[in-house]
Write an enzyme that holds these catalytic residues in place. Sequence first.
Site, PDB file in Angstrom:
ATOM      1  N   LYS A 139       0.841  -1.196   0.000  1.00  0.00           N
ATOM      2  CA  LYS A 139       0.000   0.000   0.000  1.00  0.00           C
ATOM      3  C   LYS A 139       0.881   1.253   0.000  1.00  0.00           C
ATOM      4  CE  LYS A 139      -3.792   1.932   2.811  1.00  0.00           C
ATOM      5  NZ  LYS A 139      -4.635   1.668   3.988  1.00  0.00           N
ATOM      6  N   SER A 214      -9.127   1.984   2.983  1.00  0.00           N
ATOM      7  CA  SER A 214      -8.221   2.731   2.138  1.00  0.00           C
ATOM      8  C   SER A 214      -7.204   1.849   1.391  1.00  0.00           C
ATOM      9  CB  SER A 214      -7.459   3.759   2.982  1.00  0.00           C
ATOM     10  OG  SER A 214      -6.725   3.136   4.029  1.00  0.00           O
ATOM     11  N   GLY A 236     -10.011   2.090  10.386  1.00  0.00           N
ATOM     12  CA  GLY A 236     -11.425   1.871  10.679  1.00  0.00           C
ATOM     13  C   GLY A 236     -12.041   0.842   9.749  1.00  0.00           C
ATOM     14  N   GLY A 237     -11.198  -0.073   9.258  1.00  0.00           N
ATOM     15  CA  GLY A 237     -11.662  -1.090   8.319  1.00  0.00           C
ATOM     16  C   GLY A 237     -10.906  -1.064   7.007  1.00  0.00           C
ATOM     17  N   SER A 238      -9.788  -0.349   6.963  1.00  0.00           N
ATOM     18  CA  SER A 238      -9.098  -0.095   5.691  1.00  0.00           C
ATOM     19  C   SER A 238      -8.455  -1.316   5.061  1.00  0.00           C
ATOM     20  CB  SER A 238      -8.033   0.987   5.889  1.00  0.00           C
ATOM     21  OG  SER A 238      -8.639   2.227   6.157  1.00  0.00           O
TER      22      SER A 238
END
Length: 578
Positions: A139, A214, A236-238
């Site tokens: 990433k 993300s 938060g869940g990326s």
Amino acid sequence: MMPGVAWLLVLLLLALLVAALHSWQRAPARSKIPRAQKRRVEALQRMEALARRLREQEPSLDPRPILELPLDRLVQKLWDEELSLESVLCSYLEEALTVHQEVNCLTDFLDECEEQLQALKKLKKTERGLLYGVPISLKDPFNCKGHDSTCGLAQFLEKPAAKDGVIVKVLKAQGAIPFVKTNIPQTLFSSECSNPIYGQTLNPLRLKKSPGGSSGGEGVLLAQGGSILGMGTDTGGSIRIPASFCGVCGLRTTGYRLSYSGVASAIKGQKSVTTVAGPMARDVESLVLCLRALLSEDMHRLDPTVPFMPFREEIYSSNQPLRIGYCESDGFTQPSPSMARAMRLTSRLLQDAGHQVIPFSIPRIEYAVKHLFVGGLFADGGATLLEKLEGDIVDPCMKTMINQLRLPDLLKCFLAWILKYIEPRASQNLEEMRGVRTPKKLWEQHSAVEEYRQEFIARWRSLDLDVLLTPAVDPAFDVGYSGKASDSFSYLHLYNILNFPIGVVRVTSVTPQDEEDLAFYKGYYGDSSDTYFREALQGSVGLPVAVQCIALPWEEELCLRFMKEVETLVKNHREPEL
């Protein structure tokens, strides 16, 4: 001239001055972005050139059999020298370029992969790591020496990393070959995957759908076979949203189990919500192999703040029946028909396999996701985030949030009061976005997070649970909906407050019946977020649906064991063809 007219002229002049100031502030972004776009074009041209050079060494190379190998078998063939390092890297370079042309998922090519390949060839067998010769994608925010970690921000352009981050160093020490960086949303604070530098990444499974964020670039590259192993981050869940939307596996680790040194961030310093790094792959066993490699002595040596906790094989390989908490709904977001069906299917398969499934309810969910998560994320009133966007172009996926953060506190308060009875969740968001305002309030917020964590663990312990099963959020949203239906991500946000390890595993696909039932979806609040959630999911027949497998902190091995159990049971269960 009438006084009223004079005041109007003054206000008009002020408005023009503000517009001119914003235009002047954006000038640095406008000058950096075209240069960054040109650098990406040149980097991908070098990537194509390397693929051509490698292919010239093996003109008859058929990449398909290589790309179809699971990670453990690929590593074994590389170790046994049944496959050459060149053939494997060439296969993934070519496939990644093909995927990028369809969905726009790459931000950079890591040229040094060619030099690293040559260095690996000189190693003795005893010196080879667990990921020997494996091409790996990263990433965007993972620092690689000589490359930007942009976070989708113009402010971070033309500031190449002075050295590799700790995780990148450990991966290289284990023989992995980082070869590309992947796209993200601007600031990373979005569940979309778009920024003004590199544009919008699309979901290859259905191009009108978002890949999630993300870590969206990672999700699509893995889903389409352009990478076999990737690294993401999760605030938060990326990691989990792209894994769920794209039909791959992802693991959010316990904070500080893996080093976060050398990972760029738009916001540093906030403590209530724990941001972590974690692996993404096509299957659970690949996540396991990656974690075995990462949890080496090198990780602790390079970052002594990370405890030395090698991978515990005895926990992962155990076959003892599990006591599994079952939570079909968090009580805040009504699950979509496919989410609820995925949970019932998984529960039935687990019970048939001899595991115990015990109902579990989430305590004080609204308080947790609004006051603790949103309040923790914006404890500074969004000042740090807004500072990072100064002089930048705000991406459409960020505009609603940024416009809200830019409102004066008095106006936020007024709007929150107006919305309290018609849009209570939107009202709470505005209230929490005002920030905590004093150090004392910040400490109280930190204490509240710890108290809630202990309350949650106490409920877990009272039922003597080993693990917890909850819905993921799926299927994939239409592009542009993640910000509008952000409340639906409560299922993911909660565990960044709790700082639990949590993984995503695909278990089914959206059926025509799920699509029909979606028409009757109302949600628990009946507000705009519930309406947008229903709209975002339309047109999803055949798209993947996942569940979340959760363990207590530092129990990654148990979490992965649970994920593997779910994955195996689902593979052995044949669903009717759509």
